[in-house]
Structures are given as C-alpha cells and as structure tokens.
Design a protein around this motif. Sequence first.
Motif, short mmCIF file in Angstrom:
data_model
loop_
_atom_site.label_atom_id
_atom_site.label_comp_id
_atom_site.label_asym_id
_atom_site.label_seq_id
_atom_site.Cartn_x
_atom_site.Cartn_y
_atom_site.Cartn_z
N SER A 1 0.84 -1.21 0.00
CA SER A 1 0.00 0.00 0.00
C SER A 1 0.86 1.25 0.00
O SER A 1 0.51 2.27 -0.57
CB SER A 1 -0.90 0.03 1.24
N ALA A 2 2.02 1.14 0.66
CA ALA A 2 2.94 2.28 0.70
C ALA A 2 3.77 2.39 -0.57
O ALA A 2 4.63 3.26 -0.69
CB ALA A 2 3.86 2.15 1.92
N GLY A 3 3.57 1.46 -1.51
CA GLY A 3 4.26 1.55 -2.79
C GLY A 3 5.67 0.99 -2.78
O GLY A 3 6.49 1.33 -3.62
N VAL A 4 5.96 0.11 -1.82
CA VAL A 4 7.29 -0.48 -1.72
C VAL A 4 7.25 -1.89 -2.29
O VAL A 4 6.32 -2.65 -2.01
CB VAL A 4 7.73 -0.53 -0.23
N ARG A 5 8.26 -2.25 -3.08
CA ARG A 5 8.33 -3.64 -3.55
C ARG A 5 8.62 -4.53 -2.35
O ARG A 5 9.58 -4.30 -1.61
CB ARG A 5 9.43 -3.79 -4.61
N CYS A 6 7.79 -5.55 -2.17
CA CYS A 6 7.90 -6.32 -0.93
C CYS A 6 7.71 -7.80 -1.22
O CYS A 6 7.13 -8.19 -2.23
CB CYS A 6 6.84 -5.85 0.06
N MET A 7 8.24 -8.62 -0.31
CA MET A 7 8.07 -10.06 -0.49
C MET A 7 8.06 -10.81 0.82
O MET A 7 8.46 -10.29 1.86
CB MET A 7 9.13 -10.64 -1.43
N THR A 8 7.57 -12.06 0.74
CA THR A 8 7.62 -12.97 1.87
C THR A 8 8.01 -14.33 1.33
O THR A 8 8.02 -14.56 0.13
CB THR A 8 6.26 -13.06 2.60
N SER A 9 8.34 -15.24 2.25
CA SER A 9 8.61 -16.60 1.84
C SER A 9 8.00 -17.53 2.88
O SER A 9 7.89 -17.16 4.05
CB SER A 9 10.11 -16.86 1.76
N SER A 10 7.62 -18.70 2.43
CA SER A 10 7.04 -19.67 3.36
C SER A 10 7.00 -21.03 2.69
O SER A 10 7.60 -21.24 1.63
CB SER A 10 5.65 -19.21 3.80
N SER A 11 6.28 -21.95 3.31
CA SER A 11 6.09 -23.28 2.76
C SER A 11 4.67 -23.70 3.13
O SER A 11 4.04 -23.06 3.98
CB SER A 11 7.13 -24.22 3.37
N GLY A 12 4.20 -24.80 2.55
CA GLY A 12 2.81 -25.26 2.68
C GLY A 12 1.97 -24.72 3.82
O GLY A 12 1.04 -23.94 3.61
N PRO A 13 2.26 -25.12 5.07
CA PRO A 13 1.38 -24.69 6.18
C PRO A 13 1.29 -23.17 6.30
O PRO A 13 0.22 -22.63 6.58
CB PRO A 13 2.07 -25.28 7.42
N GLY A 14 2.40 -22.50 6.07
CA GLY A 14 2.40 -21.04 6.15
C GLY A 14 1.63 -20.40 5.02
O GLY A 14 0.94 -19.39 5.19
N ILE A 15 1.74 -21.00 3.83
CA ILE A 15 0.99 -20.47 2.69
C ILE A 15 -0.51 -20.63 2.95
O ILE A 15 -1.30 -19.73 2.66
CB ILE A 15 1.39 -21.20 1.39
N SER A 16 -0.89 -21.77 3.55
CA SER A 16 -2.30 -21.95 3.90
C SER A 16 -2.78 -20.80 4.77
O SER A 16 -3.86 -20.25 4.56
CB SER A 16 -2.51 -23.27 4.65
N LEU A 17 -1.96 -20.43 5.75
CA LEU A 17 -2.35 -19.34 6.65
C LEU A 17 -2.41 -18.00 5.93
O LEU A 17 -3.11 -17.09 6.37
CB LEU A 17 -1.34 -19.22 7.80
N MET A 18 -1.66 -17.85 4.87
CA MET A 18 -1.62 -16.55 4.18
C MET A 18 -2.78 -16.35 3.23
O MET A 18 -2.95 -15.26 2.67
CB MET A 18 -0.33 -16.43 3.37
N GLN A 19 -3.56 -17.39 3.00
CA GLN A 19 -4.51 -17.31 1.89
C GLN A 19 -5.51 -16.16 2.03
O GLN A 19 -5.84 -15.50 1.06
CB GLN A 19 -5.24 -18.64 1.70
N GLU A 20 -5.99 -15.90 3.22
CA GLU A 20 -6.94 -14.80 3.39
C GLU A 20 -6.29 -13.49 2.94
O GLU A 20 -6.87 -12.70 2.19
CB GLU A 20 -7.37 -14.68 4.86
N GLY A 21 -5.07 -13.29 3.40
CA GLY A 21 -4.36 -12.06 3.05
C GLY A 21 -4.08 -11.95 1.56
O GLY A 21 -4.13 -10.85 0.99
N ILE A 22 -3.80 -13.08 0.92
CA ILE A 22 -3.53 -13.05 -0.52
C ILE A 22 -4.79 -12.64 -1.27
O ILE A 22 -4.75 -11.85 -2.21
CB ILE A 22 -3.00 -14.42 -0.99
N SER A 23 -5.93 -13.13 -0.81
CA SER A 23 -7.19 -12.73 -1.42
C SER A 23 -7.40 -11.21 -1.27
O SER A 23 -7.81 -10.53 -2.22
CB SER A 23 -8.33 -13.50 -0.77
N TYR A 24 -7.10 -10.68 -0.09
CA TYR A 24 -7.20 -9.22 0.11
C TYR A 24 -6.24 -8.46 -0.81
O TYR A 24 -6.58 -7.41 -1.36
CB TYR A 24 -6.91 -8.85 1.57
N LEU A 25 -5.00 -8.97 -0.92
CA LEU A 25 -4.01 -8.31 -1.78
C LEU A 25 -4.51 -8.27 -3.22
O LEU A 25 -4.45 -7.22 -3.88
CB LEU A 25 -2.68 -9.06 -1.71
N ALA A 26 -5.05 -9.40 -3.68
CA ALA A 26 -5.55 -9.45 -5.05
C ALA A 26 -6.76 -8.53 -5.18
O ALA A 26 -6.89 -7.79 -6.15
CB ALA A 26 -5.91 -10.88 -5.43
N GLY A 27 -7.65 -8.55 -4.18
CA GLY A 27 -8.86 -7.72 -4.22
C GLY A 27 -8.52 -6.24 -4.22
O GLY A 27 -9.17 -5.45 -4.89
#
Lengths: 479, 363
Positions: B68-94
């Motif tokens: 939102s602040a216009g900064v290129r950003c990233m995260t890393s994870s694996s299966g269980p963590g990606i599952s937890l991120m899914q809500e946020g990913i939907s918000y990011l896409a939305g």
Amino acid sequence: MSEFDILHQRAKCFYDSFERKAELQHQTHYCPGCGHGIAHKLIAQAIDELGIQDRTILVSPVGCSVFAYYYFDVGNVQVAHGRAPAVATAMKRALPHGVVLSYQGDGDLAAIGTAEILHAANRGEPITVFFLNNAIYGMTGGQMAPTTPLGEKTTTTPFGRNPWTEGYPLHVSEVLSSLEAPVYIERVALGNNKMIQQAAKAVRKAIANQVQGLGFSLVEILSPCPTIWKMEPADAQKWVREELTKVYPLGVFRDKTKEAQPRPAPVPAPSLDELPKIFSAKEGRPPALAPAAPCRRTVDLRVKVAGFGGQGVLMLGQVLAEAGLDAGLEVSWLPSYGPEMRSGTSHCHVRLSNHEIDSPLVSRPNVLMAMNEPSLRKFLPAVEPGGWIFYNGTSLPEGAMRTDVTFIVQPFIALADRIGDTRAGNMVMLGAMLEATGLLESEWVASALARLSKSERWLDLNRRAIEFGREVIHREVSI
Amino acid sequence: MPKQLIKGNEAVVRGAILAGCRAFYAYPITPASEISEAAAYYMPQAGGAFLQAESETAAVNMLYGAASAGVRCMTSSSGPGISLMQEGISYLAGSELPCVIADIMRGGPGLGNIAPEQGDYMQVVKGGGHGCYHTLVLAPDSVQEMCDLTTLAFELADQYRNPVFVLADSFIGQMMEPVEFPERAILPPPPSWAVRATAETRKNLITSIYLDPDALERHVRKLAAKYERAEAEVVRFEQVETGDADLVLVGYGIAARILKAVVRLARAEGLRVGLMRPITLYPFPKEQIGDLARTASAFLAVELSTGKMVEDVRLAVNGRKPVEFYGRAGGSVPSAEEVLGVIRNIAERYSLVRGQSPEVAHV
Ligand SMILES: Cc1ncc(C[n+]2csc(CCOP(=O)(O)OP(=O)(O)O)c2C)c(N)n1
Ligand code: SF4
C-alpha cells in the motif's frame, strides 16, 4: 472552547460531502448516537490541530467503522479483520515520516486480531491505535465480543455471558500495559461531555506522541452502540458511563511519554551502484576466481557423498562443486532432505560436467564416497558399472562386494589423525578421490578451499588433509 | 561478473534486492527459512525493512501495508504457512496490491514433513483464498531461475498489480548451482496509486470492499480482464526435444530437471520423448500443450504429488490424446531410471515407435 464545539464543528480533515458513499452523502452511515461518529470527530480534530492531514494514513478495520475512509480526507487503507496493526507496522516502516493510525473495534482488535495487536505493542511500533470498545459485535448484528460484560445477553449468548463457558471480559489496556515497550495507554469513555473532553485529550496525545517519533500509543474508547444494545442514544451513553466503566475502569495505564526515546533511524541505504557490493562482503569470502585455464577433459562426474551428520559430507561435496566451478565446468550440489535426516545421516549429490546439467539428482553415481557402512550398503547397488567407490573403513563389510567397480578402502577419518584432526577426514577422502580419478588440478581445489574454510586454521588443515589424501592412494594398496 | 555457487534460497533474496525489493516480512518454516535468514542479513544493508512476523497471517498483512505504501515487498514460506496466508492473498488481489511470495514446498497435508513435494499446486495456482482472483505463478527449475524469476515476479506484480508466486520445492531451494546475478540494481519509483503520507497521495484509497453488487461485479470483471491479459502476455515455458516427440513429458520445478535426464535416457533407447516444462503455472501454457496434442501420441505428467498439475494438462489436451500420470509424494523423489520404466511401459501400451535417434550421439 465549549464542549459542544467538539461535537458539532466539522473538522477540516473530514470531506465536505461523503462522495465515497453511494447515497445520503451528507450524513454518516453510523446509527444515531453511535460512538464511532464521536470518536471520528475527536481524531479528525486532533489531526487538524496537529496540522498533519497530508502525512496521516488511516488504517481502517472490518466492523462498523470499515467505511471510515468515507469521511477522513487523509491517505486511507482498508484492511482485513484484525490485521490493522500488522498493516500499520509495515506502512510505518516504509514511511517513517507518516502518521499511521490504526482504528479497530473490539471484535477486530480483542478477538481475531489479538496476536497482531499484542506483537505490534510489544515491538513498540511507533503507531497510534484507537480501540473502540462497544462490548459487542456491531456490524454482524450483535454477537458476543470478548469484551462483553458477564451476564449480558447477545445473539450468541442468549442466556447471558457465562464465565464458565465464555470466560471473562478481556481487559486489553491492562494486558498491553504489562508489556515493556508501549509508551502510552489510556482508557477513556464516551459517556458524557466531560468524559468526551478527556477522550479528546487522550486521542490528541496518542497522535502527538507519534508526531514526536515516540513509540506505541493506544487509546481504548468505551463507546455506545445504541442499535445493538436496543437503547435510546441517551440511555446508551448512560450505560457506558454507569455500567461499562465499572467493568472497564477509566484511566492512564501507561505513560512513558516523557522518558521515551524515538526509534533510531535505520542505516542509510547505499546508492544503487554500490548496492551489489553488499553481497560480496558476506563472511569476508573472496569472490570466485575466473577459471585460470578451463578444464579440457571430458567430464561427467556424478558423485554421491554419504555418511553420518558431522562427518563433513556436505562440505566435501561443496568443495568439489566449487572447484569444478573454478575449472570452468557446469556444477550442481544438492543436499539430501529425507527420512535419513532423522537418524543422523546425511548425503549430497554433486555433479560436474562439460555439458549443461540436466538433473542435479544423482541416482546412478559413477563415484560413491561412503563414510559409513549403512551408506555403503544403501548406495552400492546404484553405482554405475566401471565406477569408483571410496569407503571409510579398514575392510569391506560382509556382502558389500561388487566386481564391476573399483574400491578404494581406507580408514580416511582415522588417518586424518596423523595430520592432527580427525575432523578433516572428509578432506583426506576428497584428496584420495581427486588423485585416483585425476580429475581436478590442485589450484582449483585450493581456491575452493580458500572460499569455504571457516578460518585460516581450517584452511591450513584442509589443505594438508587433501595433500595427505592424495599420498594415501599411492602409499597403501587397496583391495 | 563471474558466476557464484549459491543456494536457491539465497538467490531469491539477492534477486529480490537487486530488483528493488525493500521490505521483507515472514515467519520461519523449513525449508524456506534460509530465505528469511538471508533477507535478515541483506535487507537492512540495502536500506530496506526486515521483520520476523508473529505469524504468516501477520506477515502477509505486513505485505499489504508495504505494498500500500508503494514499496516492492516479499515474503517466503512453505505449505502450512501459505495456507495461513490465503486470506491475506485474497485481500491483496482484491485491493490490487503487488507483492512476491516464495513458496518452497514441503510435504503435506498437515504437518507432513520437510522433504520436497509439489502438493501446494492447487492452493497456489488455483488461488487458495476466497473470491474470483488469480495469482500469477512462476516455477523455477534451477538456482539461476530462482534469481531470474524472482526479478520477473516483481515486474509482473507491478505490471498487473497482483500478488505473484515463485513456486519451488525444498530441492530447488537447498541446492547450489552457479548463478550470474544482474550487474545493476534497480529501484523503480513508487506507483502513483500508493498511499505515501504525502499531499499528492492523500486522495488515494486502498480497499477491497464494494458493497454494491454492481460495483463489485465491475471490480471483479476488471480483475478478470487483467487475468485474461496476463494469459495472453505472460505464458512462459521450455521445450526439450518436443519437435518429433511421440510422448511428451510435462513437469515443472525439480521434476522437470529429472525429466530432462529422462529425455536423454529415453532418446538413447530410441524412444521419441520430449519435455514440456511450464515456467508459468498460471497462466498455464495451455495453447502450446494443445498444439503438442496434434503431433504427439500421448502425454505423461510427472509430479512430486498424487496428481495436481496433471489436471491442467488434461484441460489443455482436452481429450485429444491420452494423458498419463506418474507421481511420488511424501518426500520421495522419482529417479530418472524409475520414470524411464514408466515410459517403457507406456511405449508398449501405445505401441510407440522405437528408432535410433541422432540426438544420442553427444551424450
Ligand atoms: C475473517 C473474518 N471473520 C469474520 C468476519 C465477520 N465480521 C465482520 S465485522 C465482525 C465483528 C465486528 O465487531 P467489532 O470489531 O466489535 O466492530 P463493531 O462493528 O462493533 O464496530 C465480524 C465478526 C470477517 N469480516 N472476516
Ligand atoms: S451498530 Fe452499533 S457500532 Fe455499528 S454503527 Fe450502529 S451503533 Fe454504531
């Protein structure tokens, strides 16, 4: 300034007409007598007074205040339920000059978002949080909140909140005050004009703290929700004043405003031209040498190195791969990730080739370096006919025999004792392998060692171990 | 610049920083933790933000803030963590926010194990969160691509204002190969839509809520049009000896590396086998696979799973040719010889022609 000015003068940082709203753009979407409207005004006035409208970012939650951005003429970010402190954290870190406000209800902050608020507070994020506690879920139609007083009937506590099943009202300000980092935490109420004036002061102070660069500030605001409480606005206010304040005593729980220090500024960023240098500095490793004279032989080395954890299996493979790189070959190194890890054994796959390497997995090795018996037994059948097997032992164990491969059997690890440290056994084995296969010139191996050895002492030891390994081959005859 | 022998997980971070990433938020999980560790080391030196978040849920929402602040950003994870991120990913896409997510897949479901698997395909490629959105997904098969595709991921994320995945597995993450990094670092200016605590950006609003059904439908259709554009513009793939292939192998990531060896072994036996490696998993190279269905007799999808990408292969082939599947899961990885056995069997069943192939010569 009279009390009524606070309530009725439109703040400059409110929009004149609420164009983001689909209809009735002259009035808010909040119910008459709702505390959100009052809290908005207090925040807007503080923004005006501090002259920070352009710098302000409002992070709005999920709850009745989801549409706070209809009203505030500031930078607006609407976020997922409970996550505003995480979003605000990153915004503040990206934009330290910004004034980042997180606005959250009690379901948002005290239920689904407990982890985010606790950790933002514990890190002392220099943000300001407004926590609207109306003891109920407003937006979703009146379910219990963690803050609902005992005995209160809600749609999900139809017989009244029972501590045996729903626990007790959560005291967020008290909980957060047990942390070291927060600078300012106060609970106020919108129970009458006097209380609202106190709330106005707290709101202003919480924002001013951030403007001064101080750490985490939170104001908990006990707030009427006449609609869900099914009360007239005046009665709702009275209930806040007389009942809610009994459950949630008002007051300052933390105030380190005077002694707090601003968070130190981060190290200035290098210029873009300088930036790639940060990668070469790691552990003082010299950069890879350009291949002095590229390797001219045809090489297709598929090595499996296997043994117990701690025998230097991965390091052996790495030196080999690095030396191959210096020789101008294509290389790959792949550590094992399998059930073996549990039993304390490890192995790695190393490939060196003149051609592009298809698979970095070595399923058909032409060199097996087995540091223990289980590894020998496990990988022996896979070795390609004509391949080499280096085994760390005094003799081949029973049944581990093949006639179509060359065995080099030496107690490499025990031999390393002669140069002073059995931990260099892996390098003795590597030296033997390099000598037997005539594969890589010493200079390539030396430069690889220089990059990978942990210290000068290790470098010296590893060098001597490799030389010793090369000699071992000639001195002692293998099976 | 000389090539450097480096781990896949570290190549991701270097590639990211050189591509202008200045915010990294993540929660540790094997086999992705080395990405966090490298970011913790380099990001502050690059003048960026690094924070070990309290959970993947928090981490993905921190991306929401940084983006939102216009900064290129990233995260890393694996299966269980990606599952937890899914809500946020939907918000990011939305909310149309760009960010890059590296998923270094491990075994599942549940806690599974830390060995390589490709079981996250569905949750990553099909969009594991709620609502009508996609993430763009890039699948490196080498350490060089861990760097290059991370760089590309940032470009695509900005171009499409959408989260982009780099989908790898614990082999690609852990292995070391020589990498040539870009000589020059870039730092694109912040986008005009970002909320940057300035007078010029005060009017900006980041949100994913559209109460009015017509308004939300307009928004979702706008997203759909964007994905359609991505399907036309972004597809990437690699083909190995597919020109005359009777049997086309399809695989991505580490499976594709094994399949490259399989192609060599099969060709040496005179079997006309080729490889189609999707580099973008979404958008999937469906047209290209459809084209291959005209010339090839059969397909064999090979995955480190019980069969997920194979569904996309079947959709692309659309019944024109048989699509077989071979997979290993739980952390077991098929050897090239094992897959070759499967191919011999298929060759028999479909009576594929054996003939001496000239390619054998150089092996
Ligand atoms: C993940 C998720 N779970 C549940 C909801 C539904 N929901 C929306 S608002 C809300 C509670 C709001 O209560 P509170 O935070 O107290 O705010 P209020 O409406 O009372 O101001 C809930 C449960 C949601 N939007 N997202
Ligand atoms: S339901 Fe309650 S909290 Fe929500 S707007 Fe109405 S009064 Fe305010």
